[in-house]
Design a protein around this motif. Sequence first.
Motif, short mmCIF file in Angstrom:
data_model
loop_
_atom_site.label_atom_id
_atom_site.label_comp_id
_atom_site.label_asym_id
_atom_site.label_seq_id
_atom_site.Cartn_x
_atom_site.Cartn_y
_atom_site.Cartn_z
N THR A 308 40.58 -36.75 20.15
CA THR A 308 41.67 -37.29 19.34
C THR A 308 42.08 -38.66 19.85
N ALA A 309 42.19 -38.80 21.14
CA ALA A 309 42.54 -40.10 21.72
C ALA A 309 41.51 -41.16 21.33
N GLN A 310 40.24 -40.80 21.38
CA GLN A 310 39.19 -41.75 21.04
C GLN A 310 39.29 -42.18 19.58
N ARG A 311 39.54 -41.23 18.68
CA ARG A 311 39.64 -41.58 17.26
C ARG A 311 40.82 -42.52 17.01
N LEU A 312 41.92 -42.26 17.68
CA LEU A 312 43.10 -43.12 17.49
C LEU A 312 42.86 -44.53 18.02
N LEU A 313 42.02 -44.65 19.02
CA LEU A 313 41.79 -45.95 19.66
C LEU A 313 40.73 -46.81 18.96
N MET A 314 39.96 -46.22 18.06
CA MET A 314 38.79 -46.92 17.56
C MET A 314 39.12 -48.28 16.94
N ARG A 315 40.15 -48.34 16.10
CA ARG A 315 40.44 -49.62 15.43
C ARG A 315 40.95 -50.68 16.41
N PRO A 316 41.98 -50.39 17.21
CA PRO A 316 42.42 -51.44 18.15
C PRO A 316 41.35 -51.76 19.20
N TYR A 317 40.54 -50.78 19.57
CA TYR A 317 39.45 -51.03 20.51
C TYR A 317 38.44 -52.00 19.90
N SER A 318 38.06 -51.74 18.65
CA SER A 318 37.08 -52.59 17.97
C SER A 318 37.63 -53.99 17.72
N SER A 319 38.96 -54.10 17.65
CA SER A 319 39.58 -55.42 17.43
C SER A 319 39.75 -56.20 18.72
N GLY A 320 39.34 -55.61 19.83
CA GLY A 320 39.40 -56.32 21.10
C GLY A 320 40.74 -56.27 21.79
N VAL A 321 41.60 -55.32 21.42
CA VAL A 321 42.91 -55.20 22.08
C VAL A 321 42.69 -54.66 23.50
N ALA A 322 43.13 -55.42 24.49
CA ALA A 322 42.82 -55.08 25.88
C ALA A 322 43.37 -53.71 26.28
N GLU A 323 44.60 -53.40 25.87
CA GLU A 323 45.18 -52.11 26.25
C GLU A 323 44.37 -50.96 25.67
N ALA A 324 43.94 -51.13 24.42
CA ALA A 324 43.13 -50.08 23.78
C ALA A 324 41.78 -49.94 24.48
N GLN A 325 41.21 -51.05 24.91
CA GLN A 325 39.92 -50.97 25.59
C GLN A 325 40.06 -50.31 26.95
N LEU A 344 32.76 -50.87 30.90
CA LEU A 344 33.87 -51.42 30.10
C LEU A 344 35.01 -51.86 31.02
N ALA A 345 35.35 -51.04 32.00
CA ALA A 345 36.41 -51.40 32.94
C ALA A 345 36.07 -52.70 33.68
N ALA A 346 34.81 -52.87 34.06
CA ALA A 346 34.39 -54.08 34.77
C ALA A 346 34.58 -55.31 33.89
N ARG A 347 34.22 -55.20 32.61
CA ARG A 347 34.40 -56.35 31.70
C ARG A 347 35.87 -56.69 31.55
N LEU A 348 36.71 -55.67 31.43
CA LEU A 348 38.16 -55.90 31.28
C LEU A 348 38.73 -56.57 32.52
N LEU A 349 38.32 -56.10 33.68
CA LEU A 349 38.88 -56.61 34.92
C LEU A 349 38.40 -58.03 35.24
N GLN A 350 37.30 -58.45 34.64
CA GLN A 350 36.91 -59.85 34.76
C GLN A 350 37.90 -60.75 34.03
N LEU A 351 38.41 -60.26 32.89
CA LEU A 351 39.37 -61.03 32.10
C LEU A 351 40.79 -60.88 32.64
N ASP A 352 41.13 -59.69 33.11
CA ASP A 352 42.46 -59.42 33.64
C ASP A 352 42.32 -58.53 34.86
N PRO A 353 42.32 -59.11 36.05
CA PRO A 353 42.09 -58.33 37.28
C PRO A 353 43.15 -57.27 37.55
N ARG A 354 44.26 -57.26 36.79
CA ARG A 354 45.32 -56.29 37.06
C ARG A 354 45.52 -55.34 35.87
N ASN A 355 44.52 -55.20 35.02
CA ASN A 355 44.60 -54.24 33.91
C ASN A 355 44.68 -52.83 34.48
#
Length: 525
Positions: A308-325, A344-355
């Motif tokens: 359920t969590a994954q289904r809810l996240l699909m749109r904001p995740y696909s839109s590149g929303v950092a929190e959703a990713q 995925l976590a590694a890519r996020l932390l390159q952009l924001d080391p404190r995500n």
Amino acid sequence: MVGAALLLALAGCDDALQTAADDASVAEARLAAGNLNEARESIRRAIAARDDVAGYYVLLGRIELRAQRPASAFNAYSMALDLQADNAEVLQNIAELGLQTGRIREAGEAADRMLLLAPGSTRAMLVKGFIAIDNGQLDEARRMATEILASNGNDEGGVILSARIHALQGDIAKANAEIDRAVSVIGETDALNVTLLEIYRVKGDAQGMRRLFPLILKSMTDDSSYQIDFINLLYKSGDVAAARAEAVKAIEAKPNDTSLLRSLGDLWMEYDRRPLSTAQLQHLGESGTRTSQISLARFYLGIGAHDTAQRLLMRPYSSGVAEAQGLMARTWLARGDAKRAEALAARLLQLDPRNEDGLLVRSARHLASGRTDRAIEDANVVVSDSPEEYLGYVALADAYRAKGSSIRARQTFERGMDALPQSRMLADAYRDFLLAEGDTARVVSLYQDLAMAKPSSVPAWAVFSRMCAEFGDALCAAKVSSGLARAKSSFAVDDRPGTPHRRGLFARITPEQICATTGGICTGS
């Protein structure tokens, strides 16, 4: 030459005066038209040009009042008071806003000065009456109520003050009668309805509360705490279908209200692990706001509903929303797809080391690979940046324990419980650690602390009861019996630590206040 320079300076001064006056005039017009942001900008320009005009600060105070920003309004009126100490509007607003925002000393001083200027000011007496209630000085509060009602027996504030004093003294019937009479004379108002709601709450009258809530919610649309209060009542009364329907209405009305959505998640953790239907979840996943999708995904991830969590996240995740990713990375990790989550976590932390979500994933992967120091480093950042995220404490404690430092793990859990005393999930994680350490005494006191932090929560008292039965004694059982009985009859939402205390006409009448006033044995005893 000097004379010419002086004339130029005076001309410049006159221009600044005129510009400030023009900006103030524009601000007043914009306030009248309801354009609050533009009005605020205009009056701030006027103040920047002339910071010695009390009227400009008064106008800013009025704008902030209309915008429902009481702290900002209080600050504006305080600046005006420095320039004009005998302005009645300024004094009254400082008294009332000071009471509302917890600036009690300033509120009392302003009310006293107001009464020197206008000895019959019932609004100033009302402030002093509510301050006296806060200080436990009910005789002084009663004196203020008596003086107000002697001036006007139907004064709304005076009636409410008097009724609240009766309720605090345990005379619920008299408090109820006073408000009923006032409603018959004055008519229904928000303040009278809320006071009656509190009286019903103290009586344990769920039906009376349920009759009042629609009236309160209809007019007090800006305060989402009453929506949460109503949903809590419905759940606790056993009407799960109505509670779910009200929750959906609340989401539809305020889909970007993060405080409301977080509070809904807290209620669902307490009462309902399937609050939304498949159709509702599909609609929210496809058409909900990003804020609602992410907030709901956090709840479902927290209860282990990973699909359920994954289904809810699909749109904001696909839109590149950092929190959703970040949440998606945690969801993949929970589902066992560690490699994908770590990437995925590694890519996020390159952009924001404190995500924080990315750090939680990386900390877990470090721990799984035996890199305890690096796991500790990541978890420490989460605890520091996001002290309300219980998983940060769990990750840090787990890493310390894996390193062989049970003492540091225990300290981390204790730090977490100090910060989040109402967190059942953190308490459960700490319990598992304590049982592994053989410390059953702390298990019992841990769940006692949880129950004391959530005195109206039947589940919190029920789990304390189980711990008492397994590891406690007769004294423990006696505490559970009295606490559980109170929780079952309480229709209050237990505020999070640090929640601003409501004061004045819309204050809560808590059982603890009544208990302390009447000399009883209170919850924390």
